[in-house]
Design a protein around this motif. Structure first.
Motif, mmCIF file in Angstrom:
data_model
loop_
_atom_site.group_PDB
_atom_site.id
_atom_site.type_symbol
_atom_site.label_atom_id
_atom_site.label_comp_id
_atom_site.label_asym_id
_atom_site.label_seq_id
_atom_site.Cartn_x
_atom_site.Cartn_y
_atom_site.Cartn_z
ATOM 1 N N THR A 1 -5.892 26.445 -0.153
ATOM 2 C CA THR A 1 -4.966 27.120 -1.063
ATOM 3 C C THR A 1 -3.856 27.811 -0.278
ATOM 4 O O THR A 1 -2.675 27.680 -0.620
ATOM 5 N N ILE A 14 0.257 26.959 -0.222
ATOM 6 C CA ILE A 14 1.305 27.945 -0.492
ATOM 7 C C ILE A 14 2.269 28.055 0.689
ATOM 8 O O ILE A 14 3.472 28.174 0.499
ATOM 9 N N VAL A 31 -4.349 35.154 -3.351
ATOM 10 C CA VAL A 31 -2.989 34.914 -3.830
ATOM 11 C C VAL A 31 -2.092 36.109 -3.510
ATOM 12 O O VAL A 31 -0.952 35.935 -3.050
ATOM 13 N N SER A 77 -1.322 35.970 0.119
ATOM 14 C CA SER A 77 -0.372 34.887 0.378
ATOM 15 C C SER A 77 1.041 35.311 0.009
ATOM 16 O O SER A 77 1.990 35.079 0.770
ATOM 17 N N ASN A 78 1.181 35.927 -1.147
ATOM 18 C CA ASN A 78 2.500 36.383 -1.590
ATOM 19 C C ASN A 78 3.055 37.457 -0.652
ATOM 20 O O ASN A 78 4.242 37.453 -0.319
ATOM 21 N N GLU A 121 9.841 30.232 1.748
ATOM 22 C CA GLU A 121 8.935 29.601 0.809
ATOM 23 C C GLU A 121 8.730 28.157 1.235
ATOM 24 O O GLU A 121 9.680 27.433 1.467
ATOM 25 N N ILE A 130 5.705 24.754 0.666
ATOM 26 C CA ILE A 130 4.507 24.338 -0.056
ATOM 27 C C ILE A 130 4.200 22.872 0.207
ATOM 28 O O ILE A 130 5.079 22.095 0.519
ATOM 29 N N GLU A 150 8.058 31.494 -7.804
ATOM 30 C CA GLU A 150 6.700 31.775 -7.344
ATOM 31 C C GLU A 150 5.661 31.733 -8.467
ATOM 32 O O GLU A 150 4.582 31.171 -8.293
ATOM 33 N N LYS A 151 5.955 32.304 -9.619
ATOM 34 C CA LYS A 151 4.946 32.380 -10.684
ATOM 35 C C LYS A 151 4.576 30.998 -11.219
ATOM 36 O O LYS A 151 3.415 30.741 -11.506
ATOM 37 N N ARG A 184 5.063 28.026 -9.504
ATOM 38 C CA ARG A 184 4.501 27.270 -8.387
ATOM 39 C C ARG A 184 3.040 27.636 -8.147
ATOM 40 O O ARG A 184 2.178 26.770 -8.037
ATOM 41 N N THR A 185 2.743 28.931 -8.109
ATOM 42 C CA THR A 185 1.374 29.366 -7.837
ATOM 43 C C THR A 185 0.430 28.958 -8.963
ATOM 44 O O THR A 185 -0.697 28.529 -8.709
ATOM 45 N N LEU A 199 -2.865 26.565 -8.378
ATOM 46 C CA LEU A 199 -4.225 26.958 -8.750
ATOM 47 C C LEU A 199 -4.835 25.975 -9.744
ATOM 48 O O LEU A 199 -6.013 25.640 -9.643
#
Length: 178
Positions: free
Chosen positions: A35, A39, A79, A82-83, A92, A94, A127-128, A130-131, A135
């Motif tokens: 994970t 990220i 998470v 990570s952030n 950023e 991924i 970010e919101k 993508r994460t 998940l």
């Protein structure tokens, strides 16, 4: 069942059993590393994030409610770490290895897409979204579990997943006519 085994380990950890913490680490290290790598797209950064995550888990294990599932609590820490790491690094990146997401997107776009295209498109998502997609599609979390991780309403998570998928489809060549 992994939750039952985890609960037993946590009880031992709360009593100071170092070996139990090592077993907990062994249970969750691979998934958390994947994970964090998804990220950050960097093996070294992912390893640092996982290490910091487990340090925070160890320091805060006494505040964990044994009656609740461990996995969402753990991934919330992962998470958040990570952030925090990404903000500190101010970049950023991924990578995604999820065939499920690729399959879904390939059904929705005009031209076939590959992993590199998805990786590039995911970099462009906020970010919101993508994460949430990571998940769901990389780690296989349910919407409910993702909601617990982010402490959000399930409908908010569903909306983020939908919006994220729609944005990816637009970036990857548009939607097929139905």
């Amino acid at each position: 069942m992994i939750e039952r085994k985890t609960a037993k380990l946590i009880r031992k950890i709360k009593k100071g059993n170092q070996q139990a913490f090592k077993q907990l680490y062994d249970l969750y290290a691979d998934y958390s590393l994947r994970t964090a790598y998804a990220i950050t797209n960097n093996t070294s950064d992912a390893a640092d994030i996982v290490q910091e995550t487990f340090i925070k888990v160890y320091r805060n294990i006494d505040s964990y409610d044994i009656e609740k599932p461990f996995k969402p609590w753990f991934y919330r820490i992962l998470v958040n770490e990570s952030n925090r790491f990404l903000k500190k690094k101010s970049k950023e990146a991924i990578s995604i290895e999820s065939e499920q997401l690729l399959d879904f997107l390939n059904q929705q776009v005009e031209e076939p897409i590959d992993n590199r295209d998805v990786t590039s498109a995911l970099k462009q998502l906020d970010e919101k979204h993508r994460t949430a997609l990571i998940l769901k599609y990389l780690n296989g979390f349910t919407e409910k579990e993702i909601a617990e991780i982010f402490e959000l309403n399930v409908n908010t998570v569903k909306s983020r997943l939908y919006q994220g998928r729609q944005r990816l489809k637009r970036m990857l060549g548009g939607v097929k006519d139905e």
